[in-house]
Motif scaffolding. Structure first.
Motif, PDB file in Angstrom:
ATOM      1  N   GLU A 190       0.845  -1.195   0.000  1.00  0.00           N
ATOM      2  CA  GLU A 190       0.000   0.000   0.000  1.00  0.00           C
ATOM      3  C   GLU A 190       0.883   1.249   0.000  1.00  0.00           C
ATOM      4  OE1 GLU A 190      -3.083   0.925  -0.303  1.00  0.00           O
ATOM      5  OE2 GLU A 190      -2.680   2.966   0.297  1.00  0.00           O
ATOM      6  N   SER A 191       0.565   2.165  -0.898  1.00  0.00           N
ATOM      7  CA  SER A 191       1.284   3.438  -0.980  1.00  0.00           C
ATOM      8  C   SER A 191       0.453   4.376  -1.847  1.00  0.00           C
ATOM      9  CB  SER A 191       2.672   3.246  -1.595  1.00  0.00           C
ATOM     10  OG  SER A 191       2.557   2.993  -2.989  1.00  0.00           O
ATOM     11  N   ALA A 239       0.708   3.123  -5.336  1.00  0.00           N
ATOM     12  CA  ALA A 239      -0.123   1.930  -5.545  1.00  0.00           C
ATOM     13  C   ALA A 239      -1.580   2.312  -5.766  1.00  0.00           C
ATOM     14  CB  ALA A 239       0.005   0.975  -4.358  1.00  0.00           C
ATOM     15  N   ASP A 240      -2.079   3.287  -5.006  1.00  0.00           N
ATOM     16  CA  ASP A 240      -3.462   3.733  -5.189  1.00  0.00           C
ATOM     17  C   ASP A 240      -3.706   4.182  -6.627  1.00  0.00           C
ATOM     18  OD1 ASP A 240      -4.004   3.228  -2.513  1.00  0.00           O
ATOM     19  OD2 ASP A 240      -3.865   5.342  -1.910  1.00  0.00           O
ATOM     20  N   LEU A 264      -4.060  -5.434  -5.249  1.00  0.00           N
ATOM     21  CA  LEU A 264      -3.113  -4.933  -4.257  1.00  0.00           C
ATOM     22  C   LEU A 264      -2.731  -6.079  -3.332  1.00  0.00           C
ATOM     23  CD1 LEU A 264      -1.613  -2.657  -2.694  1.00  0.00           C
ATOM     24  CD2 LEU A 264      -3.713  -2.395  -1.340  1.00  0.00           C
ATOM     25  N   GLU A 318      -0.996  -6.494   0.184  1.00  0.00           N
ATOM     26  CA  GLU A 318      -0.522  -5.788   1.385  1.00  0.00           C
ATOM     27  C   GLU A 318      -0.519  -6.772   2.550  1.00  0.00           C
ATOM     28  OE1 GLU A 318       1.204  -4.167   3.872  1.00  0.00           O
ATOM     29  OE2 GLU A 318       1.004  -2.721   2.240  1.00  0.00           O
ATOM     30  N   LEU A 323      -4.003  -0.926   5.914  1.00  0.00           N
ATOM     31  CA  LEU A 323      -5.245  -0.746   5.156  1.00  0.00           C
ATOM     32  C   LEU A 323      -6.352  -0.149   6.010  1.00  0.00           C
ATOM     33  CD1 LEU A 323      -5.223  -4.099   3.187  1.00  0.00           C
ATOM     34  CD2 LEU A 323      -4.582  -1.831   2.348  1.00  0.00           C
ATOM     35  N   ARG A 368     -10.455   3.319   0.697  1.00  0.00           N
ATOM     36  CA  ARG A 368     -10.068   3.826  -0.622  1.00  0.00           C
ATOM     37  C   ARG A 368     -10.226   2.692  -1.625  1.00  0.00           C
ATOM     38  NH1 ARG A 368      -5.623   5.435   2.550  1.00  0.00           N
ATOM     39  NH2 ARG A 368      -4.312   3.928   1.529  1.00  0.00           N
ATOM     40  N   HIS A 415      -9.101   0.025  -4.080  1.00  0.00           N
ATOM     41  CA  HIS A 415      -7.840  -0.691  -4.268  1.00  0.00           C
ATOM     42  C   HIS A 415      -7.982  -1.680  -5.421  1.00  0.00           C
ATOM     43  CE1 HIS A 415      -5.814   0.967  -0.813  1.00  0.00           C
ATOM     44  NE2 HIS A 415      -6.810   0.620  -0.028  1.00  0.00           N
ATOM     45  N   THR A 465      -7.978  -6.947  -2.984  1.00  0.00           N
ATOM     46  CA  THR A 465      -6.884  -6.729  -2.041  1.00  0.00           C
ATOM     47  C   THR A 465      -6.632  -8.039  -1.327  1.00  0.00           C
ATOM     48  OG1 THR A 465      -7.494  -4.417  -1.718  1.00  0.00           O
ATOM     49  CG2 THR A 465      -6.094  -5.410  -0.037  1.00  0.00           C
TER      50      THR A 465
END
Length: 174
Positions: free
Chosen positions: A29-30, A33-34, A49, A51, A57, A62, A64, A68
């Protein structure tokens, strides 16, 4: 009016682009990445994603991408998968990359400035990963457009992946 040129027909929305099966997996996650996941979904990728730390998270939800997951194994990596590691300082960098390289994905890259020593190389060597496998990891990644923001880094990365998939050099050479 329908165009007889497939590129023009696609640009005018008359013909959906044929991307074939493709997946983009953003590791960690960063902010980059978003943006990668958001843009990748718009570009026809299945966007995932990975993570491993669920605490990262937490907070305001948000988008993703499409999925995820907490591990590389759960990401569904295939020969049509492009993997982008968005944080080269994470302690689990070596183990995550080792697992990605075992999956024989289409492309693997780690974000990082060419001015700094790549941290993934010693991390993978310490785990006994073969130098030939380590060489599969691209760094730096993306087209050299002078990216300064997370969105620009994501854009240059995806543009580079599309150029690579299409066997093009990127940039303005046609």
């Amino acid at each position: 009016m329908t165009s007889s040129d497939p590129a023009c027909a696609t640009a005018h929305g008359e013909l959906p682009p044929d991307h074939g099966p493709r997946t983009l997996v953003a590791i960690f996650e960063s902010p980059v990445a978003d943006h990668l996941l958001r843009f990748a979904a718009d570009l026809g990728f299945r966007a995932v994603l990975v993570e491993p730390n669920p605490q990262l998270l937490a907070g305001t939800p948000r988008p993703h991408g499409d999925q995820t997951v907490s591990s590389v194994d759960a990401a569904g990596l295939t020969a049509q998968t492009d993997v982008v590691v968005t944080d080269h300082d994470r302690p689990e960098l070596g183990t995550v990359l080792r697992d990605v390289l075992k999956a024989k994905t289409r492309w693997v890259g780690v974000m990082g400035s060419p001015r700094h020593a790549p941290q993934h190389v010693p991390a993978l060597q310490a785990l006994g990963v073969d130098d030939g496998e380590i060489a599969r990891v691209h760094r730096p990644i993306g087209l050299n457009i002078g990216s300064k923001t997370p969105a620009e880094i994501a854009l240059s990365t995806l543009a580079g992946l599309i150029a690579d998939r299409n066997a093009r050099p990127g940039g303005f050479t046609f």
